[in-house]
Design a protein around this motif. Structure first.
Motif, PDB file in Angstrom:
ATOM      1  N   LEU A  84       0.749  -1.200   0.065  1.00 51.42           N
ATOM      2  CA  LEU A  84       0.149   0.065  -0.024  1.00 51.42           C
ATOM      3  C   LEU A  84       0.827   1.528  -0.217  1.00 51.42           C
ATOM      4  O   LEU A  84       0.672   2.232  -0.455  1.00 51.42           O
ATOM      5  CB  LEU A  84      -0.961   0.146   1.155  1.00 51.42           C
ATOM      6  CG  LEU A  84      -2.004  -1.140   1.139  1.00 51.42           C
ATOM      7  CD1 LEU A  84      -2.786  -0.958   2.592  1.00 51.42           C
ATOM      8  CD2 LEU A  84      -3.065  -0.577   0.129  1.00 51.42           C
ATOM      9  N   GLU A  94      -3.660   3.611  -2.340  1.00 50.08           N
ATOM     10  CA  GLU A  94      -4.579   3.329  -3.452  1.00 50.08           C
ATOM     11  C   GLU A  94      -5.027   2.061  -3.529  1.00 50.08           C
ATOM     12  O   GLU A  94      -4.197   1.030  -3.091  1.00 50.08           O
ATOM     13  CB  GLU A  94      -3.989   3.793  -4.831  1.00 50.08           C
ATOM     14  CG  GLU A  94      -5.318   3.522  -5.850  1.00 50.08           C
ATOM     15  CD  GLU A  94      -4.461   3.956  -7.449  1.00 50.08           C
ATOM     16  OE1 GLU A  94      -5.372   3.821  -8.135  1.00 50.08           O
ATOM     17  OE2 GLU A  94      -3.411   4.130  -7.233  1.00 50.08           O
ATOM     18  N   GLY A  95      -6.256   1.744  -3.196  1.00 45.81           N
ATOM     19  CA  GLY A  95      -7.335   0.574  -3.069  1.00 45.81           C
ATOM     20  C   GLY A  95      -7.644  -0.059  -1.956  1.00 45.81           C
ATOM     21  O   GLY A  95      -8.283  -0.732  -1.575  1.00 45.81           O
ATOM     22  N   ARG A  98       1.619   2.218  -3.523  1.00 50.90           N
ATOM     23  CA  ARG A  98       0.674   2.849  -3.986  1.00 50.90           C
ATOM     24  C   ARG A  98      -0.030   4.186  -3.207  1.00 50.90           C
ATOM     25  O   ARG A  98      -0.913   4.560  -3.635  1.00 50.90           O
ATOM     26  CB  ARG A  98      -0.325   1.963  -4.386  1.00 50.90           C
ATOM     27  CG  ARG A  98       0.041   0.527  -5.222  1.00 50.90           C
ATOM     28  CD  ARG A  98      -1.019  -0.070  -5.478  1.00 50.90           C
ATOM     29  NE  ARG A  98      -1.872  -0.455  -4.329  1.00 50.90           N
ATOM     30  CZ  ARG A  98      -1.882  -1.735  -4.018  1.00 50.90           C
ATOM     31  NH1 ARG A  98      -0.890  -2.555  -4.059  1.00 50.90           N
ATOM     32  NH2 ARG A  98      -2.911  -2.060  -2.937  1.00 50.90           N
TER      33      ARG A  98
END
Length: 267
Positions: free
Chosen positions: A188, A194-195, A191
């Protein structure tokens, strides 16, 4: 003790005085004595593998091997003493701690009773300003609570609470769970979150708000959602429109002669 006419066979040997039956366990004299005095169990004195001896040896062997009733024993629990005794602490004497129970739109001031480190009872905090009946902080204190606050103590002793770590439905060790969380955290972080989506209920908790700010600062692309089915947003907006500022109603029910409540939980 009478001498027994038994000789060692050597020259000049005199009578032998026995102090007990252990000196000659298989002599004809002892056999005759045992058969006369203990006729029912006389054979067990000389049989090297009697039934009673066999059962005794087998029981000892099973006990040493860990077989038997080991599964029925009470689990071993260790009570560790305080490394540093708290000041003024006396075993068996209840202690009280002021706390607050988060609710939607605020918190309920409570007083928690603790017996030897275990919370056992929750009551209202009579010293809190919200529990004063009169105007200001000079009125009499009552410190009442509702059924939700009273029942919240049972959550600490819920037998269905989570007691182990699971991963994909299987019980795993704590170290594996920490490794999986660390691996997911690195993915995570690459990113920027994100998600990741987090869903919480509407609780005005300063600690939860601090954690939210720290998490979104570290992972700015993560999403934080608040779901409150009984949200008082409409009530707050109506009070702000009526009084020109955000206010919260404090009902003086003791001053009312008649009360009309339309879908409003006043108590």
């Amino acid at each position: 003790m009478n001498p027994v006419s038994s000789h060692s066979g050597g020259p000049g040997a005199g009578p032998v005085y026995r102090r007990g039956s252990g000196l000659a366990p298989d002599s004809p004299e002892l056999r005759a004595l045992a058969e006369r005095e203990f006729p029912a169990a006389a054979s067990e004195l000389f049989d090297p593998v009697s039934r009673r001896e066999f059962v005794r040896l087998m029981s000892a062997s099973l006990a040493l091997a860990g077989v038997g009733l080991t599964g029925c024993r009470r689990p071993v629990e260790t009570i560790h003493p305080f490394s540093k005794m708290p000041e003024g602490y006396v075993h068996g004497v209840a202690r009280y701690y002021a706390s607050a129970m988060p609710r939607r739109g605020g918190a309920v001031p409570v007083l928690v009773r603790s017996n030897d480190g275990r919370p056992t009872k929750i009551e209202g905090n009579p010293e809190h300003p919200l529990n004063r009946i009169g105007d200001g902080a000079e009125g009499p204190a009552h410190g009442g609570t509702d059924l939700l606050a009273q029942a919240s103590i049972l959550d600490l002793y819920d037998p269905d609470r989570a007691r182990r770590f699971t991963f994909n439905g299987e019980t795993v060790a704590r170290e594996r769970v920490l490794d999986e969380l660390a691996r997911a955290g690195k993915a995570l972080a690459a990113r920027q979150g994100e998600g990741l989506a987090i869903l919480v209920d509407g609780v005005d908790s300063p600690t939860l708000e601090r954690l939210r700010r720290e998490l979104l600062a570290q992972w700015p692309k993560a999403r934080w959602f608040v779901d409150e089915p009984l949200s008082p947003v409409g009530e707050r907006q109506g009070l702000k429109a009526a009084f020109g500022q955000p206010v919260r109603p404090l009902y003086r029910l003791e001053r009312a002669k008649r009360i009309l409540s339309l879908d409003a939980d006043l108590v």
